[in-house]
Scaffold this active site. Sequence first.
Site, PDB file in Angstrom:
ATOM      1  N   HIS A 460       4.070  -6.043  -6.801  1.00 42.82           N
ATOM      2  CA  HIS A 460       3.733  -7.459  -6.641  1.00 42.82           C
ATOM      3  C   HIS A 460       4.554  -8.167  -5.561  1.00 42.82           C
ATOM      4  O   HIS A 460       5.016  -9.293  -5.794  1.00 42.82           O
ATOM      5  CB  HIS A 460       3.914  -8.195  -7.977  1.00 42.82           C
TER       6      HIS A 460
HETATM    7  C1  LIG Z   1      -0.847   0.192  -6.958  1.00 46.30           C
HETATM    8  C2  LIG Z   1      -1.014  -1.285  -7.207  1.00 46.30           C
HETATM    9  C3  LIG Z   1      -1.290  -1.720  -8.508  1.00 46.30           C
HETATM   10  C4  LIG Z   1      -1.444  -3.082  -8.752  1.00 46.30           C
HETATM   11  N1  LIG Z   1      -1.879  -3.490  -9.987  1.00 46.30           N
HETATM   12  C5  LIG Z   1      -2.232  -4.771 -10.176  1.00 46.30           C
HETATM   13  C6  LIG Z   1      -2.890  -5.186 -11.369  1.00 46.30           C
HETATM   14  O1  LIG Z   1      -3.190  -4.384 -12.256  1.00 46.30           O
HETATM   15  N2  LIG Z   1      -3.219  -6.504 -11.498  1.00 46.30           N
HETATM   16  C7  LIG Z   1      -2.908  -7.413 -10.551  1.00 46.30           C
HETATM   17  O2  LIG Z   1      -3.182  -8.597 -10.749  1.00 46.30           O
HETATM   18  N3  LIG Z   1      -2.295  -7.050  -9.401  1.00 46.30           N
HETATM   19  C8  LIG Z   1      -2.001  -5.750  -9.176  1.00 46.30           C
HETATM   20  N4  LIG Z   1      -1.461  -5.362  -7.989  1.00 46.30           N
HETATM   21  C9  LIG Z   1      -1.127  -6.408  -6.998  1.00 46.30           C
HETATM   22  C10 LIG Z   1      -2.335  -7.015  -6.314  1.00 46.30           C
HETATM   23  O3  LIG Z   1      -3.331  -6.048  -6.090  1.00 46.30           O
HETATM   24  C11 LIG Z   1      -1.871  -7.663  -5.000  1.00 46.30           C
HETATM   25  O4  LIG Z   1      -0.923  -8.668  -5.294  1.00 46.30           O
HETATM   26  C12 LIG Z   1      -3.001  -8.307  -4.220  1.00 46.30           C
HETATM   27  O5  LIG Z   1      -4.033  -7.380  -3.986  1.00 46.30           O
HETATM   28  C13 LIG Z   1      -2.463  -8.854  -2.893  1.00 46.30           C
HETATM   29  O6  LIG Z   1      -3.530  -9.367  -2.147  1.00 46.30           O
HETATM   30  P1  LIG Z   1      -3.334  -9.789  -0.630  1.00 46.30           P
HETATM   31  O7  LIG Z   1      -4.642 -10.337  -0.179  1.00 46.30           O
HETATM   32  O8  LIG Z   1      -2.129 -10.611  -0.497  1.00 46.30           O
HETATM   33  O9  LIG Z   1      -3.006  -8.421   0.152  1.00 46.30           O
HETATM   34  P2  LIG Z   1      -3.824  -7.069   0.219  1.00 46.30           P
HETATM   35  O10 LIG Z   1      -4.862  -7.011  -0.843  1.00 46.30           O
HETATM   36  O11 LIG Z   1      -2.833  -5.975   0.284  1.00 46.30           O
HETATM   37  O12 LIG Z   1      -4.626  -7.189   1.594  1.00 46.30           O
HETATM   38  C14 LIG Z   1      -4.074  -7.158   2.871  1.00 46.30           C
HETATM   39  C15 LIG Z   1      -5.110  -6.515   3.772  1.00 46.30           C
HETATM   40  O13 LIG Z   1      -4.790  -6.792   5.131  1.00 46.30           O
HETATM   41  C16 LIG Z   1      -4.935  -5.608   5.891  1.00 46.30           C
HETATM   42  N5  LIG Z   1      -4.063  -5.762   7.060  1.00 46.30           N
HETATM   43  C17 LIG Z   1      -2.717  -5.922   7.056  1.00 46.30           C
HETATM   44  N6  LIG Z   1      -2.269  -6.115   8.323  1.00 46.30           N
HETATM   45  C18 LIG Z   1      -3.362  -6.085   9.137  1.00 46.30           C
HETATM   46  C19 LIG Z   1      -3.543  -6.213  10.537  1.00 46.30           C
HETATM   47  N7  LIG Z   1      -2.521  -6.431  11.363  1.00 46.30           N
HETATM   48  N8  LIG Z   1      -4.806  -6.108  11.047  1.00 46.30           N
HETATM   49  C20 LIG Z   1      -5.871  -5.895  10.216  1.00 46.30           C
HETATM   50  N9  LIG Z   1      -5.741  -5.762   8.869  1.00 46.30           N
HETATM   51  C21 LIG Z   1      -4.508  -5.861   8.335  1.00 46.30           C
HETATM   52  C22 LIG Z   1      -4.529  -4.502   4.926  1.00 46.30           C
HETATM   53  O14 LIG Z   1      -5.007  -3.249   5.328  1.00 46.30           O
HETATM   54  C23 LIG Z   1      -5.158  -5.000   3.629  1.00 46.30           C
HETATM   55  O15 LIG Z   1      -6.488  -4.571   3.478  1.00 46.30           O
HETATM   56  C24 LIG Z   1      -1.289  -4.029  -7.694  1.00 46.30           C
HETATM   57  C25 LIG Z   1      -1.019  -3.585  -6.401  1.00 46.30           C
HETATM   58  C26 LIG Z   1      -0.889  -2.226  -6.143  1.00 46.30           C
HETATM   59  C27 LIG Z   1      -0.609  -1.767  -4.744  1.00 46.30           C
END
Ligand SMILES: Cc1cc2nc3c(=O)[nH]c(=O)nc-3n(C[C@H](O)[C@H](O)[C@H](O)COP(=O)(O)OP(=O)(O)OC[C@H]3O[C@@H](n4cnc5c(N)ncnc54)[C@H](O)[C@@H]3O)c2cc1C
Length: 535
Positions: A460
């Site tokens: 997280h």
């Molecule tokens: C293994 C795991 C288990 C988890 N379990 C849970 C759970 O059960 N329940 C829960 O609520 N949360 C869970 N989480 C946490 C939750 O999934 C994350 O907090 C959430 O997905 C974050 O969302 P985000 O949009 O901030 O980032 P992300 O979903 O990580 O998205 C960022 C995206 O940006 C892309 N990106 C980054 N830099 C660039 C760039 N320069 N150019 C183009 N693309 C780029 C990446 O490839 C990615 O697709 C878990 C996370 C993981 C990894």
Amino acid sequence: MYDYIIIGAGSAGCVLAARLSEDSSVKVLLLEAGGRDTAREIEMPVAFSKLFKGPCDWAYYTEPEVQLNNRSLYWPRGKVLGGSSSLNAMIYIRGHRHDYDHWRDLGNTGWGYDDVLPYFKKSEDNERGASEYHGAGGPLHVAELRSIYPLSETFVEAAEQAGFKRNPDFNGAIQDGFGPYQVTQRQGRRHSSAAAFLHPAMSRANLTVLTGVQVSSILLEGKRASAVSFQEGTASRQERAEREIIVCGGAIGSPQLLMLSGIGPADDLRSLGIAVRCDLPGVGANLQDHPAVPVAYECTKPVTLASAESLANLLRYMAFKNGPLTSNVGEAGGFIRTSSAIAAPDVQYHFAPGYFVEHGFQQITGHGFTLGPTLLRPYSRGRITLRSSNPHHAPVICANYLADPRDLQRMVAGVRVARTVASVNAFAKYRGRELCPGPDAKDDQALGAHIAKYTETLYHPAGTCKMGNDATAVVDAELRVRGVDSLRVVDASVMPVVPGGNTNAPTIMIAEKAADMIKRGAQSAVANEGVLSAK
Ligand SMILES: Cc1cc2nc3c(=O)[nH]c(=O)nc-3n(C[C@H](O)[C@H](O)[C@H](O)COP(=O)(O)OP(=O)(O)OC[C@H]3O[C@@H](n4cnc5c(N)ncnc54)[C@H](O)[C@@H]3O)c2cc1C
């Protein structure tokens, strides 16, 4: 030329792409570094850990963590459509009312619990139906586990026997207590942010989605973010945004990209030869995460995830989308307070009806079960900095776990409660030897040693482009980057303080609210133009 360019198709980026492209008069470009979300392990809930260290994972590592025996911790992060929601454990938790009221009280007007609840509900299609706390008919399906393991029910009974209350809804009026988790699944399949929001919008003529493109920099004209630059195959490409560029790269990718673009702590950027466009000392700072530690037992009966992978279960999954392969591993849990003086629970439990240690990489012969005490409100703060000016070099992640001694004390308390729950009669028919920490670890020092040896991320990370109005804030309450026009950050990095629970639903909520703010801002700009031309 596009109106909006969204960088990153993760939990937040997919929501924004879908919501902004609802208006057919605007053109939206969504850029994702990873590929399409076609891997079977994405759809099949139990298989998520098989994605670790594969092509859908950035597979980051922290710097050696001083308090954790100098171990360098593995941090999986989604690099695929859906981002981390394509490889997470699907637990649907929002956090506590206190989390959002705290964000508001830090100066972020419009982010109190009563302000954000409508956005949680807007996303939601909860199979329990609509209520004061839940939405129905939204894009994101929230479900009961289709085939919960009896051992997970035993865990909840055991917690009750140990004196805790059963909680049928952690996302309702009260978070404290124990119960099964609801999950982001639809008909036994993972419902990632891509499945819920992006795929239904992909056929819109005004939405372009490019995969396999990592944005290497955001280009500024004066103070205005105007274009992005990326490599497509062997060709360098730039795309311009008429209205806004929205960074949704997640808690690691977003600060990395801002810094590569000259937006960040000036001295650090200069030392790497990056021209400073906006000196923002808070970019990459304020890193928070939830550390978790296993408390694991042998299971004396063959009733755990260890026997999930069988041909019969695969056929059952393929034919009916139920059975053990729909398990999300962390099936049940609970929230407790290590002190009665605090405003909200500070330890969460993730119960796995299986041996889940070191992300599932460590295996035992036979059967086991695991209670994972997780620290929700860490005092410690880490930082993300650039390793180099090369966008393909992973940044330096210093999580700084347990740097504040109060964090260790509360984790020790969390381990003790896990043991109490595991020791009651409800578990008698399943409980074998304690595998870790192990019966010899009795005093705080021994438990501290266990925590140093076994703590891992609960996945997280948050807070590295924090919202606020102090000198270290990166975005304001409308998620606009301070000192730069037409640039927002929308993802887990803007959380000023990581909420007390899992972070996927809160990230989706942030994107829902941001989409509304962006649409309202565009409408008032059009209205102002109308007033000016009438004059
Ligand atoms: C293994 C795991 C288990 C988890 N379990 C849970 C759970 O059960 N329940 C829960 O609520 N949360 C869970 N989480 C946490 C939750 O999934 C994350 O907090 C959430 O997905 C974050 O969302 P985000 O949009 O901030 O980032 P992300 O979903 O990580 O998205 C960022 C995206 O940006 C892309 N990106 C980054 N830099 C660039 C760039 N320069 N150019 C183009 N693309 C780029 C990446 O490839 C990615 O697709 C878990 C996370 C993981 C990894």
